[in-house]
Design an enzyme around this catalytic site. Structure first.
Site, mmCIF file in Angstrom:
data_model
loop_
_atom_site.group_PDB
_atom_site.id
_atom_site.type_symbol
_atom_site.label_atom_id
_atom_site.label_comp_id
_atom_site.label_asym_id
_atom_site.label_seq_id
_atom_site.Cartn_x
_atom_site.Cartn_y
_atom_site.Cartn_z
ATOM 1 N N GLN A 251 -6.470 -1.526 -5.461
ATOM 2 C CA GLN A 251 -6.545 -0.065 -5.393
ATOM 3 C C GLN A 251 -6.883 0.555 -6.737
ATOM 4 O O GLN A 251 -7.510 1.617 -6.800
ATOM 5 C CB GLN A 251 -5.224 0.500 -4.864
ATOM 6 C CG GLN A 251 -4.930 0.098 -3.428
ATOM 7 C CD GLN A 251 -6.017 0.557 -2.471
ATOM 8 O OE1 GLN A 251 -6.334 1.740 -2.382
ATOM 9 N NE2 GLN A 251 -6.618 -0.387 -1.751
ATOM 10 N N HIS A 254 -10.465 1.817 -7.605
ATOM 11 C CA HIS A 254 -11.027 3.078 -7.118
ATOM 12 C C HIS A 254 -11.535 3.939 -8.266
ATOM 13 O O HIS A 254 -12.576 4.591 -8.147
ATOM 14 C CB HIS A 254 -9.973 3.861 -6.329
ATOM 15 C CG HIS A 254 -10.019 3.608 -4.858
ATOM 16 N ND1 HIS A 254 -10.952 4.182 -4.032
ATOM 17 C CD2 HIS A 254 -9.241 2.838 -4.061
ATOM 18 C CE1 HIS A 254 -10.752 3.787 -2.792
ATOM 19 N NE2 HIS A 254 -9.719 2.965 -2.773
ATOM 20 N N GLU A 319 0.764 7.817 -2.354
ATOM 21 C CA GLU A 319 -0.193 7.854 -1.249
ATOM 22 C C GLU A 319 -0.070 6.598 -0.379
ATOM 23 O O GLU A 319 0.103 6.673 0.834
ATOM 24 C CB GLU A 319 -1.604 7.964 -1.811
ATOM 25 C CG GLU A 319 -2.699 7.924 -0.770
ATOM 26 C CD GLU A 319 -4.085 7.860 -1.384
ATOM 27 O OE1 GLU A 319 -5.053 8.101 -0.660
ATOM 28 O OE2 GLU A 319 -4.197 7.560 -2.594
ATOM 29 N N HIS A 320 -0.199 5.437 -1.000
ATOM 30 C CA HIS A 320 -0.072 4.166 -0.298
ATOM 31 C C HIS A 320 1.196 3.461 -0.768
ATOM 32 O O HIS A 320 1.416 3.351 -1.977
ATOM 33 C CB HIS A 320 -1.252 3.237 -0.598
ATOM 34 C CG HIS A 320 -2.594 3.832 -0.324
ATOM 35 N ND1 HIS A 320 -3.450 4.235 -1.326
ATOM 36 C CD2 HIS A 320 -3.230 4.074 0.846
ATOM 37 C CE1 HIS A 320 -4.559 4.704 -0.781
ATOM 38 N NE2 HIS A 320 -4.459 4.621 0.531
ATOM 39 N N ASP A 353 -7.468 1.203 4.722
ATOM 40 C CA ASP A 353 -8.630 1.904 4.168
ATOM 41 C C ASP A 353 -9.871 1.711 5.020
ATOM 42 O O ASP A 353 -10.704 2.613 5.146
ATOM 43 C CB ASP A 353 -8.936 1.385 2.758
ATOM 44 C CG ASP A 353 -8.100 2.052 1.688
ATOM 45 O OD1 ASP A 353 -7.417 3.048 2.003
ATOM 46 O OD2 ASP A 353 -8.124 1.584 0.538
ATOM 47 N N HIS A 413 7.941 49.946 16.517
ATOM 48 C CA HIS A 413 8.241 48.725 17.254
ATOM 49 C C HIS A 413 9.223 49.029 18.394
ATOM 50 O O HIS A 413 9.079 48.526 19.512
ATOM 51 C CB HIS A 413 8.871 47.686 16.326
ATOM 52 C CG HIS A 413 7.891 46.976 15.438
ATOM 53 N ND1 HIS A 413 7.177 47.615 14.465
ATOM 54 C CD2 HIS A 413 7.526 45.667 15.381
ATOM 55 C CE1 HIS A 413 6.415 46.743 13.839
ATOM 56 N NE2 HIS A 413 6.598 45.545 14.378
#
Length: 439
Positions: A251, A254, A319-320, A353, A413
């Site tokens: 990862q 990336h 995230e992961h 992914d 109202h």
């Protein structure tokens, strides 16, 4: 007490970088707002060296990209898209419209209505990330979105054939070869050549994520999906150093700002993993990027037990989160802040992914504290409605409403309620502005 064998960038350093991104994006979006297509073209030339009469690909160009792929390529894309579509459909089927009579004569309900237009960003500057086409376009189509458009940057000076094929096979209605802030701005703001959308989705770099953040409110967004984050939770029973190091670097490649964090109860495993990372960085083809990410944003944390790992993991809100321990389900049962969990050594983030079927567009920068990832629900509006079927029900609800409006001082109202008490209940209730509420 947890021991940090390695720490990443400081919060101050991250804030400084974020501030620079915010300022740059704000100026670029203002330019797109003011100059439309001209600004988009100038930005595409500046950042991607890419210009053409229309950034929308023609049917012949799309077919030409598909024709460049092998039969096996197309089968593999089709397999992945089938998994994504199947799970998205299961999610959609779980969302039921409801209508119920809550009181005699009072009917309440909600319907899940798809937005009319969605813009899907597919990253592709460094790598042609065709999987993002599956995750966004297919999910939108399963939700029922009528118009789904996609933008992906050029790769190697031309549209990336695999990305274009994936977008087309997923069912995109319009495909544009356009990247970065200019793509997000064009879809979110709208130009003469690109009609704006209602929702922007898809992952991207820090600039893409910030552009979506600044456009939020003008359009909906899925979530803040900035640089990829991964957290590997492991112990000596469920994992070894080679597996942990491989999954961290898998990862980290990336981008140079992708955090990769090892969290373990074993100091021995932590040290072995750090050594294994250095070994793998000597042979990994993407080591230049992965090394920068690891050196600047990598962390190694040794916790006392599983309970402390849960506490730390929830603070990180990654995230992961890949869990390779003696009892992975302990983390499924106890963790609350994560984009997606990958449980046991037989699965991994790459499966999610690329192919397994869950969506890979996930929250970053601690957004997992309040949102999950992209799914069909992001393209749906849950809209309520009500019906009052009898005079008696209208009058009864009206009496309660009148008294509650008086508590708030809302005479107008209150009169909305009182007029219905008069008409449907047969009671001579004075006008709300000149009298007391219904007794």
């Amino acid at each position: 007490m947890a021991e940090y064998l390695k720490r990443g960038a400081t919060a101050e350093a991250k804030d400084t970088a974020d501030r620079k991104v915010r300022d740059a994006v704000e100026a670029i979006l203002a330019d797109i707002e003011a100059r439309g297509d001209d600004a988009v073209r100038d930005l595409s030339i500046k950042f991607d060296g890419w210009d053409r009469d229309s950034y929308r690909l023609t049917p012949d160009e799309i077919q030409g990209c598909i024709d460049q792929l092998t039969g096996q390529d197309l089968k593999d894309i089709e397999f992945a898209q089938t998994q994504v579509r199947n799970f998205a459909q299961i999610q959609r089927d779980s969302m039921k419209d409801v209508e119920v009579e809550t009181l005699p004569g009072v009917v309440l309900g909600h319907r899940h209505l798809p937005v009319n237009g969605a813009g899907c960003y597919v990253p592709g500057g460094k790598y042609p990330l065709l999987a993002s086409a599956h995750m966004s376009v297919i999910t939108a189509k399963v939700a029922g979105v009528k118009r789904v458009i996609t933008c992906a940057p050029p790769f190697g000076g031309k549209p990336a054939p695999a990305i274009v094929a994936a977008q087309a096979m997923a069912g995109a209605d319009e495909i544009y070869c356009l990247g970065g802030i200019q793509a997000v701005g064009a879809m979110g703001i709208g130009t003469a050549s690109i009609a704006g959308v209602d929702v922007l989705v898809g992952p991207g770099n820090a600039f893409v994520a910030e552009a979506k953040r600044q456009l939020f409110g003008r359009v909906g967004i899925d979530l803040f999906a900035g640089p990829t984050e991964t957290l590997v939770i492991c112990d000596e029973v469920g994992c070894d150093a080679e597996l942990a190091a491989t999954d961290l670097l898998g990862q980290a490649e990336h981008g140079p700002d992708s955090p990769a964090v090892l969290l373990t109860t074993s100091r021995t495993l932590a040290l072995e993993t750090m050594r294994e990372i250095e070994r793998l960085l000597q042979i990994l083809p993407t080591a230049e990027i992965a090394r920068r990410a690891w050196e600047n944003f990598g962390e190694v944390i040794v916790a006392e037990d599983d309970a402390e790992m849960v506490r730390i993991a929830d603070e990180i809100a990654s995230e992961h989160v890949q869990v390779m321990t003696a009892n992975p389900d302990y983390f499924l049962d106890n963790m609350t802040n994560y984009g997606a969990l990958f449980l046991g050594q037989r699965t991994n983030v790459s499966f999610g992914d690329k192919v397994i079927g869950t969506n890979h567009t996930l929250p970053t920068k601690k957004a997992a504290r309040y949102t999950g990832g992209l799914w069909v629900g992001k393209f749906l509006k849950t809209c309520t409605y009500q019906k009052v079927l009898t005079d008696e029900a209208s009058a009864m609800i009206g009496e309660y409403c009148s008294r509650l409006c008086a508590l708030e001082g809302f005479a107008g109202h209150g009169e909305q309620a009182n007029i219905r008490v008069r008409r449907f209940g047969g009671r001579n209730v004075p006008y709300a502005g000149r009298a007391e509420p219904v007794a």
